[in-house]
Design a protein around this motif. Structure first.
Motif, PDB file in Angstrom:
ATOM      1  N   UNK A 109     -25.881 -29.794 -27.803  1.00  0.00           N
ATOM      2  CA  UNK A 109     -27.022 -30.512 -28.365  1.00  0.00           C
ATOM      3  C   UNK A 109     -27.473 -29.916 -29.682  1.00  0.00           C
ATOM      4  N   UNK A 110     -27.487 -28.598 -29.767  1.00  0.00           N
ATOM      5  CA  UNK A 110     -27.852 -27.947 -31.038  1.00  0.00           C
ATOM      6  C   UNK A 110     -26.822 -28.250 -32.124  1.00  0.00           C
ATOM      7  N   UNK A 111     -25.554 -28.256 -31.745  1.00  0.00           N
ATOM      8  CA  UNK A 111     -24.503 -28.603 -32.717  1.00  0.00           C
ATOM      9  C   UNK A 111     -24.712 -30.035 -33.223  1.00  0.00           C
ATOM     10  N   UNK A 112     -25.050 -30.949 -32.313  1.00  0.00           N
ATOM     11  CA  UNK A 112     -25.236 -32.350 -32.690  1.00  0.00           C
ATOM     12  C   UNK A 112     -26.542 -32.571 -33.451  1.00  0.00           C
ATOM     13  N   UNK A 113     -27.570 -31.797 -33.126  1.00  0.00           N
ATOM     14  CA  UNK A 113     -28.857 -31.930 -33.823  1.00  0.00           C
ATOM     15  C   UNK A 113     -28.793 -31.392 -35.252  1.00  0.00           C
ATOM     16  N   UNK A 114     -28.041 -30.335 -35.443  1.00  0.00           N
ATOM     17  CA  UNK A 114     -28.030 -29.650 -36.743  1.00  0.00           C
ATOM     18  C   UNK A 114     -26.645 -29.699 -37.370  1.00  0.00           C
ATOM     19  N   UNK A 115     -26.209 -30.905 -37.682  1.00  0.00           N
ATOM     20  CA  UNK A 115     -24.865 -31.074 -38.273  1.00  0.00           C
ATOM     21  C   UNK A 115     -24.816 -30.641 -39.736  1.00  0.00           C
ATOM     22  N   UNK A 116     -25.929 -30.213 -40.282  1.00  0.00           N
ATOM     23  CA  UNK A 116     -25.976 -29.794 -41.679  1.00  0.00           C
ATOM     24  C   UNK A 116     -25.508 -28.350 -41.886  1.00  0.00           C
ATOM     25  N   UNK A 117     -24.946 -27.713 -40.864  1.00  0.00           N
ATOM     26  CA  UNK A 117     -24.462 -26.346 -41.010  1.00  0.00           C
ATOM     27  C   UNK A 117     -22.952 -26.287 -41.181  1.00  0.00           C
ATOM     28  N   UNK A 118     -22.367 -27.385 -41.630  1.00  0.00           N
ATOM     29  CA  UNK A 118     -20.948 -27.385 -41.972  1.00  0.00           C
ATOM     30  C   UNK A 118     -19.991 -27.538 -40.798  1.00  0.00           C
ATOM     31  N   UNK A 119     -20.448 -28.077 -39.687  1.00  0.00           N
ATOM     32  CA  UNK A 119     -19.543 -28.292 -38.568  1.00  0.00           C
ATOM     33  C   UNK A 119     -18.488 -29.318 -38.973  1.00  0.00           C
TER      34      UNK A 119
END
Length: 191
Positions: A109-119
């Motif tokens: 969920x954190x990965x999906x919420x904060x996609x602005x970290x270059x994932x």
């Protein structure tokens, strides 16, 4: 959890299930609200999960007694309830499902919420799959837990609401815990 479950399920299946019932316009407005609620409530779920782990992990360590409880399906097979301490094997299974699937849901969920970290796209796609599968496992577990805690076990809901159960209920469902409490009570009154 219930709001996360409802918003998550409606975001996952809303196009197929809700649009035919409520239409595109209403679903569009609802989906926007559901997404915001889901994304903002998710971090609160993480906090709750961590608190639950800290408070109850010591009571949820599986032991040999739990194997007997599982063999008897918690009393659904045979004529009597298998012995249980304060937390039975079914409650421990629900706890550990919450911890492991909840951790998977939280991280993804954190990965999906904060996609602005270059994932990378592959990580986001994998996160969607893990998030959905883990969340569906939690939904199934929650429905089972809700059933057993309300209709399935007489007196369980009152115990959850008040934090107390009567002696007969404790003796029937958690006999070892009941006996330990009685022994410590007898010991204190004799001192």
């Amino acid at each position: 959890f219930l709001l996360l479950m409802l918003t998550g399920l409606s975001l996952l299946y809303g196009r197929a299930v809700l649009i035919p019932v409520i239409g595109h316009s209403f679903f569009s407005a609802y989906a926007g609200l559901a997404k915001v609620l889901h994304n903002y409530l998710g971090p609160l779920f993480i906090v709750g999960l961590l608190l639950m782990l800290l408070v109850w992990v010591k009571d949820n360590i599986p032991n040999r007694l739990d194997l007997e409880w599982v063999k008897n399906f918690g009393g659904m097979i045979g004529s009597k309830h298998p012995s249980a301490d304060r937390i039975n094997a079914g409650e421990k299974a629900w706890f550990w499902l919450l911890i492991f699937a909840g951790t998977a849901v939280s991280i993804t969920g954190l990965i999906l919420d904060f996609t602005n970290f270059g994932q990378e796209r592959g990580l986001v796609q994998l996160s969607h799959i893990i998030h959905s599968v883990s969340a569906l496992l939690l939904c199934v577990g929650a429905l089972g837990h809700i059933y057993i805690g309300t209709i399935g076990t007489e007196g369980a809901l009152e115990g959850m609401k008040t934090g107390e159960v009567d002696a007969a209920w404790a003796k029937q469902h958690h006999d070892l815990w009941y006996n330990n409490l009685r022994q410590s009570q007898t010991k204190r009154s004799s001192e």
